[in-house]
Design a protein around this motif. Structure first.
Motif, PDB file in Angstrom:
ATOM      1  N   GLY A  59      -8.156 -22.893 -65.231  1.00  0.00           N
ATOM      2  CA  GLY A  59      -7.021 -23.782 -65.011  1.00  0.00           C
ATOM      3  C   GLY A  59      -6.435 -24.191 -66.291  1.00  0.00           C
ATOM      4  O   GLY A  59      -6.291 -24.993 -66.530  1.00  0.00           O
ATOM      5  N   ALA A  60      -6.058 -23.604 -67.464  1.00  0.00           N
ATOM      6  CA  ALA A  60      -5.716 -23.000 -68.284  1.00  0.00           C
ATOM      7  C   ALA A  60      -4.353 -22.919 -68.224  1.00  0.00           C
ATOM      8  O   ALA A  60      -3.001 -23.303 -69.203  1.00  0.00           O
ATOM      9  CB  ALA A  60      -6.128 -22.145 -69.689  1.00  0.00           C
ATOM     10  N   LEU A  61      -4.143 -22.184 -67.163  1.00  0.00           N
ATOM     11  CA  LEU A  61      -2.689 -21.911 -66.711  1.00  0.00           C
ATOM     12  C   LEU A  61      -1.347 -23.237 -65.952  1.00  0.00           C
ATOM     13  O   LEU A  61      -2.402 -23.791 -65.554  1.00  0.00           O
ATOM     14  CB  LEU A  61      -2.235 -21.288 -65.573  1.00  0.00           C
ATOM     15  CG  LEU A  61      -1.404 -20.825 -65.243  1.00  0.00           C
ATOM     16  CD1 LEU A  61      -1.132 -19.555 -65.949  1.00  0.00           C
ATOM     17  CD2 LEU A  61      -1.483 -19.486 -63.595  1.00  0.00           C
ATOM     18  N   GLN A  62      -0.544 -23.284 -66.883  1.00  0.00           N
ATOM     19  CA  GLN A  62       0.017 -24.766 -66.288  1.00  0.00           C
ATOM     20  C   GLN A  62       1.233 -23.818 -65.923  1.00  0.00           C
ATOM     21  O   GLN A  62       1.873 -23.900 -66.682  1.00  0.00           O
ATOM     22  CB  GLN A  62       0.171 -25.972 -67.012  1.00  0.00           C
ATOM     23  CG  GLN A  62      -0.924 -26.125 -67.401  1.00  0.00           C
ATOM     24  CD  GLN A  62      -0.691 -27.322 -68.755  1.00  0.00           C
ATOM     25  OE1 GLN A  62       0.295 -27.385 -69.338  1.00  0.00           O
ATOM     26  NE2 GLN A  62      -1.841 -27.959 -68.666  1.00  0.00           N
ATOM     27  N   ARG A  84       2.797 -21.231 -68.247  1.00  0.00           N
ATOM     28  CA  ARG A  84       2.099 -21.227 -69.598  1.00  0.00           C
ATOM     29  C   ARG A  84       0.598 -21.554 -70.201  1.00  0.00           C
ATOM     30  O   ARG A  84       0.316 -21.947 -68.674  1.00  0.00           O
ATOM     31  CB  ARG A  84       2.553 -22.335 -70.578  1.00  0.00           C
ATOM     32  CG  ARG A  84       3.956 -23.236 -70.894  1.00  0.00           C
ATOM     33  CD  ARG A  84       5.002 -23.246 -69.086  1.00  0.00           C
ATOM     34  NE  ARG A  84       6.479 -23.000 -70.135  1.00  0.00           N
ATOM     35  CZ  ARG A  84       7.073 -22.123 -70.276  1.00  0.00           C
ATOM     36  NH1 ARG A  84       6.846 -20.838 -69.599  1.00  0.00           N
ATOM     37  NH2 ARG A  84       8.836 -22.169 -70.553  1.00  0.00           N
ATOM     38  N   LEU A  85      -0.143 -21.036 -70.814  1.00  0.00           N
ATOM     39  CA  LEU A  85      -1.142 -21.358 -70.934  1.00  0.00           C
ATOM     40  C   LEU A  85      -2.003 -22.356 -72.345  1.00  0.00           C
ATOM     41  O   LEU A  85      -1.201 -22.378 -73.318  1.00  0.00           O
ATOM     42  CB  LEU A  85      -1.858 -20.261 -71.497  1.00  0.00           C
ATOM     43  CG  LEU A  85      -2.270 -19.337 -70.494  1.00  0.00           C
ATOM     44  CD1 LEU A  85      -2.686 -17.833 -71.101  1.00  0.00           C
ATOM     45  CD2 LEU A  85      -2.712 -19.365 -69.158  1.00  0.00           C
ATOM     46  N   GLY A 113      -0.567 -18.883 -60.030  1.00  0.00           N
ATOM     47  CA  GLY A 113       0.089 -20.056 -60.533  1.00  0.00           C
ATOM     48  C   GLY A 113       1.109 -19.621 -58.884  1.00  0.00           C
ATOM     49  O   GLY A 113       1.508 -20.509 -59.006  1.00  0.00           O
ATOM     50  N   LEU A 114       0.887 -19.132 -57.970  1.00  0.00           N
ATOM     51  CA  LEU A 114       1.518 -19.192 -57.176  1.00  0.00           C
ATOM     52  C   LEU A 114       1.144 -20.345 -56.421  1.00  0.00           C
ATOM     53  O   LEU A 114       1.829 -21.227 -55.262  1.00  0.00           O
ATOM     54  CB  LEU A 114       1.420 -17.808 -55.647  1.00  0.00           C
ATOM     55  CG  LEU A 114       2.571 -17.904 -54.809  1.00  0.00           C
ATOM     56  CD1 LEU A 114       3.925 -17.954 -54.761  1.00  0.00           C
ATOM     57  CD2 LEU A 114       2.178 -16.260 -54.015  1.00  0.00           C
ATOM     58  N   HIS A 115      -0.646 -20.546 -55.805  1.00  0.00           N
ATOM     59  CA  HIS A 115      -1.099 -21.384 -55.618  1.00  0.00           C
ATOM     60  C   HIS A 115      -0.091 -22.534 -56.451  1.00  0.00           C
ATOM     61  O   HIS A 115      -0.221 -23.626 -55.346  1.00  0.00           O
ATOM     62  CB  HIS A 115      -2.685 -21.563 -55.842  1.00  0.00           C
ATOM     63  CG  HIS A 115      -3.240 -20.572 -54.519  1.00  0.00           C
ATOM     64  ND1 HIS A 115      -3.736 -21.105 -53.435  1.00  0.00           N
ATOM     65  CD2 HIS A 115      -3.802 -19.310 -54.532  1.00  0.00           C
ATOM     66  CE1 HIS A 115      -4.113 -20.216 -52.357  1.00  0.00           C
ATOM     67  NE2 HIS A 115      -4.001 -19.219 -53.561  1.00  0.00           N
ATOM     68  N   GLN A 116      -0.549 -22.574 -57.424  1.00  0.00           N
ATOM     69  CA  GLN A 116       0.349 -24.391 -58.487  1.00  0.00           C
ATOM     70  C   GLN A 116       1.528 -24.363 -57.888  1.00  0.00           C
ATOM     71  O   GLN A 116       1.541 -25.293 -57.218  1.00  0.00           O
ATOM     72  CB  GLN A 116      -0.073 -23.988 -59.226  1.00  0.00           C
ATOM     73  CG  GLN A 116      -0.171 -24.842 -60.538  1.00  0.00           C
ATOM     74  CD  GLN A 116      -0.711 -24.461 -61.709  1.00  0.00           C
ATOM     75  OE1 GLN A 116       0.400 -25.073 -62.907  1.00  0.00           O
ATOM     76  NE2 GLN A 116      -1.859 -24.218 -62.468  1.00  0.00           N
TER      77      GLN A 116
END
Ligand code: C2E
Ligand code: CA
Ligand code: CA
Length: 422
Positions: A59-62, A84-85, A113-116
């Motif tokens: 969950g650190a992926l933004q 970004r992390l 990333g794609l889901h987000q």
């Protein structure tokens, strides 16, 4: 550090000598990595890599989003999702962590990333903004069917029309694709997503791939459109020709890394379809995007109202772009047998039709007036009679360049205008 399965594993004199040699070699390798151009700075300790790989999964992926401007409409209809992390206080940029990720980490990054991005897209849609998503696909994705499956699954989960998703594929070193890679690319196509060739011109076999691969978009690397003083004219020529090449192959063309308003205006004149860069917007968190879009739409309405007078203060770069287009058009027509003579005749009569203007007129490169008429005649005669390599053409062009620089003094465009570009 070396571990041995047996006590006293490395104490024999030969072993010590071997280990020392190994240490020296590895030391050399690390030094070389650190100094080699194009490779990212320092070697990264395994513990740090593992930490980053863990961040991707926790969950650190933004994802941040950078608007892509449609130059035909002046609107932003698509954003590129950039990873970004979040690491405590710091926000790690892709340049710092990407190269240190192993292949399974990259897959995880893509899927998450794609889901987000598709989740964010759904939120924007609910707020009244219908935005397409462009996302980076690592080169490994063409060897690994799991990327395709992740994409299909994500589109389904978020009920996103596949044409609203663009996958940006980097150039790789391979000259052409093998059977398996083609088949995966074919699956993506059949799924209906758009494909973009990322970073065209940054190295490798861009042109060969351009012809060969089924891309919808070409993204011209920022180095290509990069301007410094005396290469401005040539940079514009390259962008113009790559754009024409793309169009003639049925692809749309976007310029990356656009960092000045002058360049943006020039790109629009050259017929480039899209632009991305700091002058439009920097990448931003999902929550900031709706406000940016709203401001952008307000600005657009404002600018439309001011448009009529805009050309008077047009930048040097924009005028150079007009010149590049004009030069090409004249040469194209003049290539037809006998056409050069007709063009010269046409230039002699004052014909104020749009067609005549397009054929023989410099249009808005210079303000209308006697000086423009004279220069235009000289240029045309030099180009048509002497050709592109003639001294007469060079001299006439130099005069035009000086005239452009003089008329645009109030703008802050790149200073020196090229006198000799070849
Ligand atoms: P890229 O795909 O070429 O993305 C554009 C990069 O250029 C972004 O850097 C963006 O912030 C930067 N940029 C945009 N406009 C300008 C400008 O006007 N001037 C300059 N100097 N730079 C500009 P970022 O976000 O640091 O990404 C760097 C690269 O990392 C990307 O290059 C892409 O290759 C890769 N990358 C980013 N996110 C992902 C991801 O989710 N997955 C994968 N596989 N790669 C990613
Ligand atoms: Ca990209
Ligand atoms: Ca790029």
């Amino acid at each position: 550090m070396l571990y041995s399965a047996w006590p006293g594993g490395f104490v024999g004199p030969d072993q010590v000598a071997f280990v020392e040699l190994l240490q020296t070699l590895l030391g050399c390798a690390v030094t070389r990595l650190q100094t080699q151009e194009g490779l990212h700075g320092a070697a990264v300790p395994v513990s740090v890599r593992q930490h980053w790989a863990a961040l991707v999964r926790t969950g650190a992926l933004q994802m941040h989003y950078q608007p892509l401007l449609n130059l035909a409409t002046g609107r932003c209809g698509k954003v590129e999702a950039l990873a970004r992390l979040r690491d405590g206080e710091r926000l790690l940029m892709p340049d710092e962590f990407l190269f240190a990720l192993a292949s399974d980490d990259l897959l995880e990054l893509f899927a998450r990333g794609l889901h987000q991005a598709l989740a964010d897209r759904r939120q924007w849609l609910a707020a009244g903004h219908d935005l397409a998503i462009s996302i980076n696909l690592p080169p490994a994705a063409l060897n690994d069917i799991r990327y395709f499956e992740a994409a299909r699954e994500a589109l389904q989960t978020y009920a996103c029309p596949s044409a609203q998703l663009t996958l940006e594929v980097l150039e790789t070193e391979a000259f052409s694709l093998n059977e398996g890679q083609r088949s995966i690319l074919g699956k993506f196509r059949a799924l209906g997503v758009l494909l973009a060739q990322d970073d065209l011109g940054s190295g490798h076999s861009g042109l060969a791939r351009l012809r060969e691969l089924p891309f919808d978009w070409i993204k011209i690397d920022r180095e290509i459109a990069h301007l410094d003083g005396d290469t401005a004219l040539d940079a514009l020529r390259v962008v113009y020709q790559v754009t024409r090449l793309g169009h003639s192959l049925g692809k749309l063309v976007l310029a990356e890394g656009v960092d000045s308003a002058d360049l943006l205006a020039a790109l629009a004149i050259l017929g480039v379809d899209g632009a991305q860069g700091y002058v439009i917007a920097r990448p931003m968190p999902a929550a900031q995007l709706p406000a940016w879009i709203a401001r952008d739409e307000a600005r657009e309405v404002h600018e439309a109202r001011e448009a009529p007078g805009a050309r008077a203060g047009e930048s040097v770069l924009a005028r150079l772009a007009r010149f590049v287009v004009w030069e090409e058009r004249v040469l194209m027509i003049a290539a037809a047998p006998g056409a050069a003579r007709d063009l010269l005749k046409a230039a002699a009569v004052v014909a104020n039709t749009p067609l005549a203007d397009a054929l023989v007129g410099l249009g808005d490169v210079l303000p209308a007036g006697e000086a423009r008429e004279a220069l235009q005649r000289d240029l045309l005669r030099a180009l048509l009679e002497g050709g592109r390599e003639s001294d007469a053409w060079r001299a006439a062009r130099d005069r035009l360049m000086s005239a452009i620089a003089a008329t645009a003094h109030e703008t802050h465009a790149p200073e020196p205008v090229p006198s000799h570009t070849h």
